[in-house]
Design an enzyme around this catalytic site. Sequence first.
Site, PDB file in Angstrom:
ATOM      1  N   SER A  75       0.791  -1.143   0.140  1.00 32.06           N
ATOM      2  CA  SER A  75      -0.061  -0.022   0.057  1.00 32.06           C
ATOM      3  C   SER A  75       0.836   1.339   0.011  1.00 32.06           C
ATOM      4  O   SER A  75       1.802   1.340   0.889  1.00 32.06           O
ATOM      5  CB  SER A  75      -0.847  -0.043   1.258  1.00 32.06           C
ATOM      6  N   LYS A  83     -14.058  -4.133   1.881  1.00 34.08           N
ATOM      7  CA  LYS A  83     -14.834  -2.566   1.465  1.00 34.08           C
ATOM      8  C   LYS A  83     -16.261  -3.032   1.805  1.00 34.08           C
ATOM      9  O   LYS A  83     -16.972  -1.959   2.455  1.00 34.08           O
ATOM     10  CB  LYS A  83     -14.532  -2.027   0.075  1.00 34.08           C
ATOM     11  N   ALA A 134     -17.333  -4.669 -13.717  1.00 31.18           N
ATOM     12  CA  ALA A 134     -18.566  -4.655 -12.960  1.00 31.18           C
ATOM     13  C   ALA A 134     -18.417  -5.261 -11.660  1.00 31.18           C
ATOM     14  O   ALA A 134     -19.513  -5.848 -10.967  1.00 31.18           O
ATOM     15  CB  ALA A 134     -19.703  -5.508 -13.784  1.00 31.18           C
ATOM     16  N   GLY A 182      -4.197   4.589 -12.744  1.00 25.89           N
ATOM     17  CA  GLY A 182      -4.986   5.173 -11.707  1.00 25.89           C
ATOM     18  C   GLY A 182      -4.361   5.569 -10.581  1.00 25.89           C
ATOM     19  O   GLY A 182      -4.978   5.638  -9.330  1.00 25.89           O
TER      20      GLY A 182
HETATM   21  P1  NAP Z   1     -13.329  -7.338  -8.359  1.00 29.86           P
HETATM   22  O1  NAP Z   1     -14.346  -6.606  -7.530  1.00 29.86           O
HETATM   23  O2  NAP Z   1     -12.590  -8.540  -7.974  1.00 29.86           O
HETATM   24  O3  NAP Z   1     -13.838  -7.365  -9.839  1.00 29.86           O
HETATM   25  C1  NAP Z   1     -12.974  -7.566 -10.852  1.00 29.86           C
HETATM   26  C2  NAP Z   1     -13.500  -7.274 -12.294  1.00 29.86           C
HETATM   27  O4  NAP Z   1     -12.594  -7.462 -13.141  1.00 29.86           O
HETATM   28  C3  NAP Z   1     -14.647  -8.027 -12.663  1.00 29.86           C
HETATM   29  O5  NAP Z   1     -15.647  -7.101 -13.455  1.00 29.86           O
HETATM   30  C4  NAP Z   1     -14.217  -9.288 -13.557  1.00 29.86           C
HETATM   31  O6  NAP Z   1     -14.953  -9.624 -14.529  1.00 29.86           O
HETATM   32  C5  NAP Z   1     -12.955  -8.417 -14.246  1.00 29.86           C
HETATM   33  N1  NAP Z   1     -11.941  -9.364 -14.384  1.00 29.86           N
HETATM   34  C6  NAP Z   1     -10.887  -9.765 -13.807  1.00 29.86           C
HETATM   35  N2  NAP Z   1     -10.171 -10.507 -14.570  1.00 29.86           N
HETATM   36  C7  NAP Z   1     -10.324 -10.425 -15.756  1.00 29.86           C
HETATM   37  C8  NAP Z   1     -10.015 -11.037 -17.023  1.00 29.86           C
HETATM   38  N3  NAP Z   1      -8.771 -11.678 -16.980  1.00 29.86           N
HETATM   39  N4  NAP Z   1     -10.444 -10.360 -18.156  1.00 29.86           N
HETATM   40  C9  NAP Z   1     -11.386  -9.564 -18.105  1.00 29.86           C
HETATM   41  N5  NAP Z   1     -12.094  -9.031 -16.962  1.00 29.86           N
HETATM   42  C10 NAP Z   1     -11.747  -9.597 -15.807  1.00 29.86           C
HETATM   43  O7  NAP Z   1     -12.202  -6.195  -8.316  1.00 29.86           O
HETATM   44  P2  NAP Z   1     -12.168  -4.607  -8.181  1.00 29.86           P
HETATM   45  O8  NAP Z   1     -12.210  -4.402  -6.504  1.00 29.86           O
HETATM   46  O9  NAP Z   1     -13.425  -4.155  -8.946  1.00 29.86           O
HETATM   47  O10 NAP Z   1     -10.796  -3.940  -8.704  1.00 29.86           O
HETATM   48  C11 NAP Z   1     -10.452  -3.998  -9.833  1.00 29.86           C
HETATM   49  C12 NAP Z   1      -9.348  -3.180 -10.135  1.00 29.86           C
HETATM   50  O11 NAP Z   1      -9.461  -1.734  -9.684  1.00 29.86           O
HETATM   51  C13 NAP Z   1      -8.225  -3.361  -9.569  1.00 29.86           C
HETATM   52  O12 NAP Z   1      -6.983  -3.791 -10.402  1.00 29.86           O
HETATM   53  C14 NAP Z   1      -7.832  -2.543  -8.337  1.00 29.86           C
HETATM   54  O13 NAP Z   1      -6.403  -2.491  -8.010  1.00 29.86           O
HETATM   55  C15 NAP Z   1      -8.457  -1.374  -9.109  1.00 29.86           C
HETATM   56  N6  NAP Z   1      -8.729  -0.186  -8.358  1.00 29.86           N
HETATM   57  C16 NAP Z   1      -7.969   0.808  -8.309  1.00 29.86           C
HETATM   58  C17 NAP Z   1      -8.240   1.806  -7.509  1.00 29.86           C
HETATM   59  C18 NAP Z   1      -7.388   3.241  -7.449  1.00 29.86           C
HETATM   60  O14 NAP Z   1      -7.455   4.074  -6.288  1.00 29.86           O
HETATM   61  N7  NAP Z   1      -6.566   3.435  -8.359  1.00 29.86           N
HETATM   62  C19 NAP Z   1      -9.351   1.869  -6.575  1.00 29.86           C
HETATM   63  C20 NAP Z   1     -10.037   0.691  -6.568  1.00 29.86           C
HETATM   64  C21 NAP Z   1      -9.764  -0.446  -7.379  1.00 29.86           C
HETATM   65  P3  NAP Z   1     -16.211 -10.758 -14.133  1.00 29.86           P
HETATM   66  O15 NAP Z   1     -17.256 -10.004 -13.782  1.00 29.86           O
HETATM   67  O16 NAP Z   1     -16.311 -11.317 -15.392  1.00 29.86           O
HETATM   68  O17 NAP Z   1     -15.357 -11.755 -13.177  1.00 29.86           O
END
Ligand code: NAP
Length: 276
Positions: free
Chosen positions: A15, A66, A128, A243
Amino acid sequence: MTDKYAVIGNPIAHSKSPQIHKMFADQTGQDISYEAILAPLDGFAATIERLRKEGYKGCNVTVPFKHEAWQLCNELTSRAIDAEAVNTLKFETGKVIGDNTDGIGLVRDIEHNFSTSLKGKRILLIGAGGAAHGVLHLLLEAAQAPLVIYNRTLEKAVSLKKTIEQHEKLKLRSVEAVEFGKLGDKQFDVVINATSAGLTDSEIPLPVTVFAPGALAYDMMYGRETPFLKFAREHGVAVITDGLGMLVEQAAESFFIWRGVRPETAPVIAALRKQQ
Ligand code: NAP
């Protein structure tokens, strides 16, 4: 006395939040400490209880807690209610107040740091999961234009779309749920990757026509060029970013919630970029 804050997650060693909040505190003269705390996967509520007993004033919450944090709060802001997730907790006597600063962090990064007003922009939100849910409502509020949720698993995109259809203020907004491979020739002004596909270097299936002239491509992941950002670069997208700015902006909003002082984010983003 120094006020204590922390970020709680599992894993947490990676982090950047302690470094970001230290820079905010130095810049604003706020007397705070901020550390990273690893909570056991089955021990989030117990960790929060301990921090409250030890006099902490609040904490940030990250993966995978979260939603659990959202369930644990006595009071939620409207942003947290919409996101069904909490990344900022404020501890007050006898209660825990939960907020979600991810959406406003993303919107501020795009609108202020990239001088791109979202108003009227056609947005493609890829993903999503928790991250997409966390930013969807604020994106819709800012854009006031049709938005498409594009996800590998259609059911999850449909379920996210339903949260808008049931939303008091946003239910009349046009939101479409589309599964991978079925975008057709739709074009977007802002394309946001909120999936974790970048973690495994997986490509997002996107038609080459997806970016409208002058489009912005945003990957919520940070630290390296993901296949999505590479695709955007190779197709001549004008503005491309990871991001990192969102990370700093969401932290600044948490800092403001706790301290009532808004830190300057630009020097903090610049300092972190130098380390990349
Ligand atoms: P999550 O709840 O596990 O959701 C994962 C998402 O990614 C789902 O839509 C999933 O699709 C999709 N996915 C996973 N692997 C994939 C692949 N190989 N090909 C296509 N789609 C794929 O995770 P999350 O919490 O939403 O986090 C997502 C990302 O956002 C992370 O990388 C995180 O580091 C980033 N993030 C960044 C910030 C920032 O401040 N910059 C804040 C929050 C999150 P399915 O529904 O089909 O499984």
